[in-house]
Design a protein around this motif. Structure first.
Motif, PDB file in Angstrom:
ATOM      1  N   ASN A 150      29.479 -71.558   3.624  1.00  0.00           N
ATOM      2  CA  ASN A 150      29.265 -73.134   3.500  1.00  0.00           C
ATOM      3  C   ASN A 150      29.273 -73.744   1.979  1.00  0.00           C
ATOM      4  O   ASN A 150      29.793 -74.703   1.735  1.00  0.00           O
ATOM      5  CB  ASN A 150      27.648 -73.163   4.112  1.00  0.00           C
ATOM      6  N   LEU A 198      21.853 -59.700  11.998  1.00  0.00           N
ATOM      7  CA  LEU A 198      21.918 -61.342  12.020  1.00  0.00           C
ATOM      8  C   LEU A 198      21.597 -62.042  10.684  1.00  0.00           C
ATOM      9  O   LEU A 198      22.161 -63.019  10.454  1.00  0.00           O
ATOM     10  CB  LEU A 198      20.969 -61.607  13.185  1.00  0.00           C
ATOM     11  N   GLU A 199      20.596 -61.520  10.011  1.00  0.00           N
ATOM     12  CA  GLU A 199      20.051 -61.909   8.772  1.00  0.00           C
ATOM     13  C   GLU A 199      21.334 -61.842   7.692  1.00  0.00           C
ATOM     14  O   GLU A 199      21.520 -62.758   6.871  1.00  0.00           O
ATOM     15  CB  GLU A 199      18.796 -61.178   8.291  1.00  0.00           C
ATOM     16  N   LEU A 206      24.502 -61.827   8.364  1.00  0.00           N
ATOM     17  CA  LEU A 206      25.522 -62.714   8.861  1.00  0.00           C
ATOM     18  C   LEU A 206      24.920 -64.082   8.322  1.00  0.00           C
ATOM     19  O   LEU A 206      25.760 -65.030   8.004  1.00  0.00           O
ATOM     20  CB  LEU A 206      25.689 -62.593  10.151  1.00  0.00           C
ATOM     21  N   GLU A 207      23.847 -64.369   8.404  1.00  0.00           N
ATOM     22  CA  GLU A 207      23.320 -65.729   7.930  1.00  0.00           C
ATOM     23  C   GLU A 207      23.637 -66.003   6.738  1.00  0.00           C
ATOM     24  O   GLU A 207      23.904 -67.188   6.083  1.00  0.00           O
ATOM     25  CB  GLU A 207      21.871 -65.988   8.282  1.00  0.00           C
ATOM     26  N   THR A 208      23.196 -64.983   5.855  1.00  0.00           N
ATOM     27  CA  THR A 208      23.624 -65.178   4.156  1.00  0.00           C
ATOM     28  C   THR A 208      24.993 -65.182   4.022  1.00  0.00           C
ATOM     29  O   THR A 208      25.458 -66.051   3.102  1.00  0.00           O
ATOM     30  CB  THR A 208      23.057 -63.776   3.716  1.00  0.00           C
ATOM     31  N   GLU A 209      25.750 -64.506   4.723  1.00  0.00           N
ATOM     32  CA  GLU A 209      27.382 -64.810   4.773  1.00  0.00           C
ATOM     33  C   GLU A 209      27.805 -66.161   4.939  1.00  0.00           C
ATOM     34  O   GLU A 209      28.653 -66.760   4.187  1.00  0.00           O
ATOM     35  CB  GLU A 209      28.083 -63.609   5.439  1.00  0.00           C
ATOM     36  N   ILE A 210      27.081 -66.676   5.875  1.00  0.00           N
ATOM     37  CA  ILE A 210      27.457 -68.081   6.495  1.00  0.00           C
ATOM     38  C   ILE A 210      26.936 -69.185   5.489  1.00  0.00           C
ATOM     39  O   ILE A 210      27.914 -70.158   5.167  1.00  0.00           O
ATOM     40  CB  ILE A 210      26.822 -68.289   7.758  1.00  0.00           C
ATOM     41  N   GLU A 211      25.883 -69.055   4.887  1.00  0.00           N
ATOM     42  CA  GLU A 211      25.621 -69.796   3.880  1.00  0.00           C
ATOM     43  C   GLU A 211      26.179 -69.799   2.402  1.00  0.00           C
ATOM     44  O   GLU A 211      26.645 -70.838   2.039  1.00  0.00           O
ATOM     45  CB  GLU A 211      24.027 -69.587   3.233  1.00  0.00           C
TER      46      GLU A 211
END
Length: 270
Positions: free
Chosen positions: A158, A147-148, A150-155
């Motif tokens: 963005n 999950l962490e 994935l959050e980095t990839e989403i950032e």
């Protein structure tokens, strides 16, 4: 400065307004004829053939000089009204130039700031690429969760979207600035502006009263209302003077005869 100069030189609206102003000034100068003397010259020839009688031949040459003496102040008031309209047109043209310069300045520095913003975003995106590599290694080592990562990839995604959005905004700003500068063909612009980071704004040291007085003095709407008020007062005065008679001085001279040289002279003063 180059951008402001180019915008003023290529503005069709300013050119048209300038031509209208020059035309009005020329008309104002021509109106001086109402105060100057007028000269008229005429020549007449009348021949009569009479059956069983004496034929007559008559020629006449005349000159008239007419000088306006007074119109009860009406011509002066009309000329003053025209002068007021000219002053208002000059103020409006000056305001048009200022508005165009202000629009160019805003467009110029807005484009400059967005280009700087795009550069910073791209630098951040390059750094985030290394951070993503580190995050993937940490995920393989079990230091972070899926999950962490994935959050980095989403950032990062963005940030990529933000860069695309900034680039699109830059295109629109470039088009707007091209249009303001009067360039017929869209072309990338090389801006040579000052470092925006050093800009601290305009320091205002005057009192509120002085600033208010300066704003009133420069406000075109208020100036227009004052001009219209003065003009209305003069037009009312013009109506009051409509019963005052017009006085002209006229000097006439004519010479006539049946043949040249004409010898019968007449003079007249009125």
């Amino acid at each position: 400065n180059d951008a402001l100069r180019m915008a003023i030189e290529n503005s069709y609206q300013l050119k048209a307004a300038g031509l209208r102003l020059e035309s009005a000034k020329a008309g104002f100068t021509m109106d001086l004829r109402a105060f100057l003397p007028s000269l008229s010259v005429s020549f007449g020839n009348s021949d009569s053939v009479i059956i069983n009688g004496t034929d007559t031949y008559s020629k006449q040459f005349s000159v008239k000089l007419n000088q306006p003496v007074t119109t009860g102040g009406r011509n002066y008031i009309k000329r003053t009204i025209v002068r007021i309209n000219l002053l208002l047109k000059q103020k409006q043209l000056k305001e048009q130039k200022f508005s165009l310069q202000d629009a160019v300045w805003n467009a110029f520095y807005k484009l400059l700031m967005h280009r700087e913003k795009a550069k910073l975003q791209k630098d951040a995106f390059a750094i985030s690429g290394n951070q993503l590599k580190i995050a993937r290694l940490e995920k393989e080592q079990g230091s972070i969760t899926e999950l962490e990562l994935l959050e980095t990839e989403i950032e990062i995604k963005n940030l990529e979207i933000q860069i695309a959005d900034t680039e699109l905004t830059i295109k629109g700003l470039e088009y707007n600035l091209n249009k303001l500068l009067g360039l017929k063909i869209f072309k990338p612009l090389i801006l040579k502006g000052k470092d925006l980071k050093k800009y601290t704004g305009i320091k205002i040291s005057n009192s509120a009263g002085k600033l208010y007085a300066a704003a009133l003095n420069r406000n075109l709407d208020i100036k227009s209302l004052n001009f219209e008020l003065t003009k209305s007062k003069m037009e009312l005065n013009l109506i009051k003077k409509r019963f005052i008679p017009t006085l002209n001085a006229e000097l006439s001279f004519s010479v006539s005869g049946s043949d040249f040289p004409l010898q019968e002279a007449r003079y007249g003063i009125g």
